[in-house]
Design a protein around this motif. Structure first.
Motif, PDB file in Angstrom:
ATOM      1  N   TRP A  46       0.859  -1.053   0.133  1.00 37.30           N
ATOM      2  CA  TRP A  46       0.005   0.172  -0.071  1.00 37.30           C
ATOM      3  C   TRP A  46       0.909   1.176  -0.149  1.00 37.30           C
ATOM      4  O   TRP A  46       1.865   1.349   0.466  1.00 37.30           O
ATOM      5  CB  TRP A  46      -0.923   0.083   1.237  1.00 37.30           C
ATOM      6  N   ARG A  47       0.539   2.115  -0.863  1.00 37.16           N
ATOM      7  CA  ARG A  47       1.191   3.492  -0.918  1.00 37.16           C
ATOM      8  C   ARG A  47       0.352   4.569  -0.211  1.00 37.16           C
ATOM      9  O   ARG A  47      -0.648   4.857  -0.819  1.00 37.16           O
ATOM     10  CB  ARG A  47       1.316   3.657  -2.456  1.00 37.16           C
ATOM     11  N   ASP A  48       0.850   5.306   0.817  1.00 37.48           N
ATOM     12  CA  ASP A  48       0.404   6.401   1.231  1.00 37.48           C
ATOM     13  C   ASP A  48       0.138   7.656   0.640  1.00 37.48           C
ATOM     14  O   ASP A  48       1.316   7.803  -0.433  1.00 37.48           O
ATOM     15  CB  ASP A  48       1.107   6.909   2.735  1.00 37.48           C
ATOM     16  N   ILE A  49      -0.772   8.345   0.746  1.00 41.55           N
ATOM     17  CA  ILE A  49      -1.048   9.626  -0.158  1.00 41.55           C
ATOM     18  C   ILE A  49      -0.651  10.852   0.785  1.00 41.55           C
ATOM     19  O   ILE A  49      -1.232  10.923   2.062  1.00 41.55           O
ATOM     20  CB  ILE A  49      -2.695   9.459  -0.599  1.00 41.55           C
ATOM     21  N   GLU A  50      -0.060  11.723   0.076  1.00 41.19           N
ATOM     22  CA  GLU A  50      -0.029  12.940   0.766  1.00 41.19           C
ATOM     23  C   GLU A  50      -0.961  14.070  -0.005  1.00 41.19           C
ATOM     24  O   GLU A  50      -0.802  14.095  -1.117  1.00 41.19           O
ATOM     25  CB  GLU A  50       1.462  13.486   0.529  1.00 41.19           C
ATOM     26  N   MET A  51      -1.948  14.651   0.930  1.00 41.41           N
ATOM     27  CA  MET A  51      -2.768  15.635   0.326  1.00 41.41           C
ATOM     28  C   MET A  51      -2.129  16.723  -0.234  1.00 41.41           C
ATOM     29  O   MET A  51      -1.322  17.238   0.601  1.00 41.41           O
ATOM     30  CB  MET A  51      -3.783  15.663   1.183  1.00 41.41           C
ATOM     31  N   PRO A  52      -2.590  17.367  -1.417  1.00 41.45           N
ATOM     32  CA  PRO A  52      -1.849  18.586  -1.724  1.00 41.45           C
ATOM     33  C   PRO A  52      -2.408  19.789  -0.813  1.00 41.45           C
ATOM     34  O   PRO A  52      -3.404  19.644  -0.516  1.00 41.45           O
ATOM     35  CB  PRO A  52      -2.569  18.750  -3.261  1.00 41.45           C
ATOM     36  N   LYS A  53      -1.632  20.788  -0.829  1.00 40.70           N
ATOM     37  CA  LYS A  53      -1.968  21.994   0.108  1.00 40.70           C
ATOM     38  C   LYS A  53      -2.979  22.531  -0.494  1.00 40.70           C
ATOM     39  O   LYS A  53      -3.982  23.355   0.034  1.00 40.70           O
ATOM     40  CB  LYS A  53      -0.716  22.957   0.184  1.00 40.70           C
ATOM     41  N   VAL A  54      -3.273  22.713  -1.777  1.00 37.97           N
ATOM     42  CA  VAL A  54      -4.366  23.286  -2.686  1.00 37.97           C
ATOM     43  C   VAL A  54      -5.785  22.912  -1.928  1.00 37.97           C
ATOM     44  O   VAL A  54      -6.775  23.632  -2.027  1.00 37.97           O
ATOM     45  CB  VAL A  54      -4.414  23.248  -4.125  1.00 37.97           C
ATOM     46  N   PHE A  55      -6.068  21.842  -1.231  1.00 39.44           N
ATOM     47  CA  PHE A  55      -6.846  21.117  -0.759  1.00 39.44           C
ATOM     48  C   PHE A  55      -7.389  21.906   0.524  1.00 39.44           C
ATOM     49  O   PHE A  55      -8.651  22.151   0.497  1.00 39.44           O
ATOM     50  CB  PHE A  55      -7.001  19.604  -0.795  1.00 39.44           C
ATOM     51  N   TRP A  56      -6.725  22.435   1.063  1.00 42.23           N
ATOM     52  CA  TRP A  56      -6.960  23.510   2.274  1.00 42.23           C
ATOM     53  C   TRP A  56      -7.516  24.789   1.653  1.00 42.23           C
ATOM     54  O   TRP A  56      -8.630  24.986   2.407  1.00 42.23           O
ATOM     55  CB  TRP A  56      -5.598  23.529   3.094  1.00 42.23           C
TER      56      TRP A  56
END
Length: 190
Positions: A46-56
């Motif tokens: 499984w590969r963890d996902i880092e959320m892009p800052k634009v989502f904030w």
């Protein structure tokens, strides 16, 4: 006669009832998908996902749009049509900005982190299916905002029934809360 009138006042409008049934169905769908994501995330590879800052930024925009639609509803109920038109227009514009920011965020995920539909882990498949379904619900809400906006400027209001605006506001708040849930879910679990 008065008992009949009191009973009629307690009934929920059919459009509101239908909306709540739809919301319950959508919640069950997202609960199932996020539960499956949790199960799948415990598998090897499984590969963890880092959320892009634009989502904030998109979160701030959708929260602001929830505020403007609530203010629009209040203005409509108070028959302040000039204010209602401005606020429903602002909500529509904020909805479009939210969708655009989401597009930027997913483009960033696709290009920089190589989160795609391919691969053994399935992280990309789950991510895009879950967020894609949310995007479809937001786009549906934007379509409703277009209709309300058009009616505000082109339609003639005879009865001033606030039910359509109430239903739209409730739905818009729902997609707002759903987005916040999904963002937190993927930050904590993803």
């Amino acid at each position: 006669m008065e008992a009949v009138m009191n009973q009629q006042r307690k009934k929920i409008h059919p459009h509101k009832f239908t909306l709540w049934v739809a919301i319950a169905s959508i919640l069950m769908m997202f609960a199932g998908l996020t539960s499956a994501f949790i199960v799948k995330s415990n598998l090897v590879g499984w590969r963890d996902i880092e959320m892009p800052k634009v989502f904030w930024g998109s979160t701030f925009v959708i929260l602001a749009s929830s505020l403007t639609i609530q203010m629009a509803l209040r203005s409509f109920r108070q028959r302040e049509m000039k204010s209602y038109r401005m606020l429903i227009g602002a909500t529509f514009i904020l909805g479009i900005i939210f969708v655009a920011l989401q597009w930027v965020g997913f483009t960033e995920l696709w290009e920089q982190q190589k989160i795609t539909f391919k691969g053994v882990s399935g992280a990309g498949q789950f991510l895009y299916v879950i967020f894609g379904l949310h995007a479809l619900h937001v786009i549906g809400g934007v379509v409703v905002l277009i209709v309300l906006f058009a009616k505000a400027f082109l339609g003639r209001t005879k009865t001033y029934s606030s039910v359509p605006v109430e239903v739209a506001a409730t739905y818009w708040h729902f997609v707002d809360i759903l987005w916040i849930y999904l963002l937190i879910f993927f930050i904590v679990i993803g």
